[in-house]
Every structure is written in structure tokens, then in C-alpha cells.
Design a protein around this motif. Structure first.
Motif, PDB file in Angstrom:
ATOM      1  N   LYS A  36       5.050  10.843  -3.387  1.00  0.00           N
ATOM      2  CA  LYS A  36       4.534  10.270  -4.636  1.00  0.00           C
ATOM      3  C   LYS A  36       5.093   8.864  -4.871  1.00  0.00           C
ATOM      4  O   LYS A  36       4.381   7.956  -5.315  1.00  0.00           O
ATOM      5  CB  LYS A  36       4.887  11.168  -5.819  1.00  0.00           C
ATOM      6  N   GLN A  37       6.373   8.698  -4.581  1.00  0.00           N
ATOM      7  CA  GLN A  37       6.987   7.376  -4.750  1.00  0.00           C
ATOM      8  C   GLN A  37       6.350   6.361  -3.818  1.00  0.00           C
ATOM      9  O   GLN A  37       6.086   5.214  -4.207  1.00  0.00           O
ATOM     10  CB  GLN A  37       8.493   7.479  -4.490  1.00  0.00           C
ATOM     11  N   LYS A  38       6.081   6.766  -2.574  1.00  0.00           N
ATOM     12  CA  LYS A  38       5.389   5.881  -1.629  1.00  0.00           C
ATOM     13  C   LYS A  38       3.995   5.530  -2.133  1.00  0.00           C
ATOM     14  O   LYS A  38       3.565   4.375  -2.045  1.00  0.00           O
ATOM     15  CB  LYS A  38       5.286   6.549  -0.260  1.00  0.00           C
ATOM     16  N   ALA A  39       3.283   6.527  -2.647  1.00  0.00           N
ATOM     17  CA  ALA A  39       1.921   6.305  -3.134  1.00  0.00           C
ATOM     18  C   ALA A  39       1.910   5.272  -4.258  1.00  0.00           C
ATOM     19  O   ALA A  39       1.048   4.386  -4.297  1.00  0.00           O
ATOM     20  CB  ALA A  39       1.307   7.617  -3.620  1.00  0.00           C
ATOM     21  N   GLN A  40       2.865   5.374  -5.161  1.00  0.00           N
ATOM     22  CA  GLN A  40       2.951   4.425  -6.263  1.00  0.00           C
ATOM     23  C   GLN A  40       3.239   3.020  -5.757  1.00  0.00           C
ATOM     24  O   GLN A  40       2.617   2.044  -6.178  1.00  0.00           O
ATOM     25  CB  GLN A  40       4.047   4.856  -7.241  1.00  0.00           C
ATOM     26  N   SER A  41       4.181   2.899  -4.837  1.00  0.00           N
ATOM     27  CA  SER A  41       4.583   1.575  -4.352  1.00  0.00           C
ATOM     28  C   SER A  41       3.525   0.928  -3.463  1.00  0.00           C
ATOM     29  O   SER A  41       3.404  -0.298  -3.422  1.00  0.00           O
ATOM     30  CB  SER A  41       5.912   1.674  -3.590  1.00  0.00           C
ATOM     31  N   LEU A  42       2.729   1.748  -2.773  1.00  0.00           N
ATOM     32  CA  LEU A  42       1.721   1.214  -1.854  1.00  0.00           C
ATOM     33  C   LEU A  42       0.327   1.142  -2.472  1.00  0.00           C
ATOM     34  O   LEU A  42      -0.605   0.648  -1.845  1.00  0.00           O
ATOM     35  CB  LEU A  42       1.677   2.069  -0.583  1.00  0.00           C
ATOM     36  N   GLY A  43       0.179   1.674  -3.680  1.00  0.00           N
ATOM     37  CA  GLY A  43      -1.107   1.561  -4.370  1.00  0.00           C
ATOM     38  C   GLY A  43      -2.100   2.663  -4.085  1.00  0.00           C
ATOM     39  O   GLY A  43      -3.299   2.504  -4.338  1.00  0.00           O
ATOM     40  N   TYR A  44      -1.630   3.814  -3.593  1.00  0.00           N
ATOM     41  CA  TYR A  44      -2.531   4.943  -3.328  1.00  0.00           C
ATOM     42  C   TYR A  44      -2.499   5.898  -4.524  1.00  0.00           C
ATOM     43  O   TYR A  44      -1.955   7.008  -4.440  1.00  0.00           O
ATOM     44  CB  TYR A  44      -2.117   5.669  -2.052  1.00  0.00           C
TER      45      TYR A  44
END
Length: 291
Positions: A145-153
Motif C-alpha cells: 500500500k505504501q508503494k502504491a501511494q508513492s508510485l501513484g497506483y
């Protein structure tokens, strides 16, 4: 577990945790702990262990899938989101191509109308496509989830805690089911395959990317040497966890070889089954359809 002095059947049943023999309940707990321990360093270790090649393997999986706008994906054991993010990128690319084809067929459009057409497609949220990342491990989902937020997914992606052996979804719900480097860690592989079959729509596709049997004897010896002598050391240096990566190496050797896993897929009902070896069988992509 002792209930009124009687040991339950579940606790009597044994399975493997790497090269160790444990009870089925114990394996579930141990695997959960492994991924809880490695979650924060999972992506870094994947790059270190595979020299970045895992990215190419995952790209290949998406090319085999070839999703179209409107596809409903269930990404099981999808933890940090690598497959789902590639799915979103692929669908976005297909939408852009579709928009260009439509605009070329209407040569008289003004610049403003063209801009509006692109804007409308962006707002369609992947043309109706949606991906659900399902993982039993809450820590892996947190990292994803943290990756998704930072990468725009953020659009068209959901995150669900769930066990591959008992999925929290209705029958006949998804167009594609993927599991990448996860099925070898479940306690009952056949049960996970049955659940994959259940939740797929008729015509839906099962895709599994997993480590497999190397078919080149010389490469196989080098691979074993690297796996057992280097990967646990990397785990200790980068993630501070030798034991988890020793287990991950051992679990690869306990996973069924290509033909055996293909037969397991067919046993639960998948048809048109096939597999593609990549990097001389270091990994394989298994495919089957619910028809």
C-alpha cells in the motif's frame, strides 16, 4: 494442540517447511513469520538475489497475460504489488493505444476535442479494469500500500487480507488469477488451486510464476551453489535474516517440478494447461483456463 486429552488430526498431519518436517499448523505460522520479517526488505532482496532479473520475469508474465481494458484481476500472494502495478501499466498502455486508434479514424476533430478524449479515457479508471491484491500477510500488504501511494497506483487497485487456501471472494468473479512466487509457500497447494478455479469466471485464466527445475545440468550446479552459499548471506547482510532466506531457498527445492505442477492444475479442472520455462527453468510460468 490437545483437546480433552486427544490430539487433533490437523496437528498429527505433517508437512515440510523447507527441509524441516513440521505440523501443518506450525508451517502456516512459520511462513507468516518469514514474510513478516522480510517485508520491509523484500523488494531490495529480490533485486539483490536475482540481480534484477525478477523484473524481466514479471514483465514476461504480463505479456503472457496480455490483459485488455475491463479485465478483473486477482493477484494472490501479491504483497508488495509488483504484478498488480505492471497490470495497471499494461492496461493504461492498451487504453492509450485504443484512444489513438479512435482519434485517427476521426481526422476532423479539433485539438480541444482530442484533449478531451484523452482526459475522458484517463477518468474511466482503467477502462473498467480492477485489480485486487490478496495476501495473508498484513505486513506485506502494508508495504504494498505504501508503494502504491508513492508510485501513484491508487485507482483501480484494492488490498485484501486473505488466505490462498480459503479466498474471501464469491465464485466466478475474476477474469485472471495470478500468483507469483507465492504458491510454494502455501500448506496445501491443491487446495489453493481449487480456490483459484472456484473464483475464476468461466473462460478465466490461471497464471503462476514460480521457481522451478533448471533443465541445464551445468547451470543447475551453479544455481545450487549460488542459492545455498550466497542467498542466505545476502539475507543476513541486507535484511539481517539468514534463516528466512535459507527457508526460501529450501522451499524452491520442495516445490513440484514443471510437469508435476501442470498435472496438479489439471486435477482440479484447468484445461489448455501449459508452461513456459524462463532462464533455463530457473522459473516457469504455468497457464490454465477454466472452461
Amino acid at each position: 494442540m490437545i483437546i480433552r486429552g486427544v490430539q487433533t488430526d490437523a496437528d498429527e498431519r505433517k508437512t515440510h517447511f523447507g527441509f524441516e518436517t513440521v505440523s501443518e499448523a506450525e508451517k502456516t505460522e512459520k511462513v507468516y513469520k518469514v514474510f513478516e520479517n522480510v517485508a520491509k526488505k523484500y523488494d531490495i532482496m529480490n533485486d539483490a538475489m536475482s540481480l534484477g532479473i525478477h523484473r524481466l520475469w514479471k514483465d514476461r508474465l504480463l505479456h503472457v497475460m496480455n490483459p485488455v481494458p475491463g479485465t478483473k484481476l486477482l493477484d494472490v500472494a501479491g504483497g508488495t504489488g509488483d504484478i498488480t502495478f505492471r497490470f495497471v501499466d499494461y492496461v493504461r498502455f492498451r487504453l492509450r493505444c485504443q484512444t489513438r486508434r479512435e482519434l485517427k479514424s476521426r481526422q476532423s476533430l479539433s485539438w480541444q476535442q482530442i484533449a478531451e478524449s484523452y482526459g475522458q479515457n484517463e477518468s474511466k479508471s482503467l477502462g473498467g479494469s480492477h485489480a485486487i491484491v490478496c495476501d495473508i500477510n498484513k505486513q506485506m500488504l502494508k508495504v504494498g500500500k505504501q508503494k502504491a501511494q508513492s508510485l501513484g497506483y491508487t485507482k483501480g487497485v484494492s488490498w485484501v487480507v486473505g488466505n490462498a487456501e480459503e479466498l474471501p471472494f464469491d465464485d466466478n468473479k475474476f477474469d485472471v488469477y495470478t500468483i507469483a512466487f507465492g504458491i510454494r509457500n502455501v500448506t496445501h497447494i491443491s487446495q489453493a488451486l481449487e480456490e483459484a478455479y472456484r473464483v475464476l469466471k468461466p473462460g478465466g485464466r490461471f497464471l503462476c510464476l514460480e521457481f522451478s527445475r533448471v533443465n541445464n545440468p551445468f547451470l543447475s550446479r551453479l544455481y545450487d551453489l549460488y542459492s545455498f552459499q550466497v542467498i542466505p548471506v545476502l539475507g543476513e547482510v541486507i535484511a539481517g535474516d539468514w534463516k528466512s532466506y535459507q527457508y526460501l531457498v529450501e522451499s524452491i527445492r520442495r516445490f513440484p517440478e514443471q510437469e508435476e505442477f501442470k498435472a496438479m492444475m489439471e486435477d482440479v479442472g484447468f484445461l489448455k494447461t501449459e508452461y513456459h520455462n524462463i532462464t533455463s527453468g530457473v522459473v516457469a510460468i504455468h497457464s490454465g483456463f477454466k472452461l
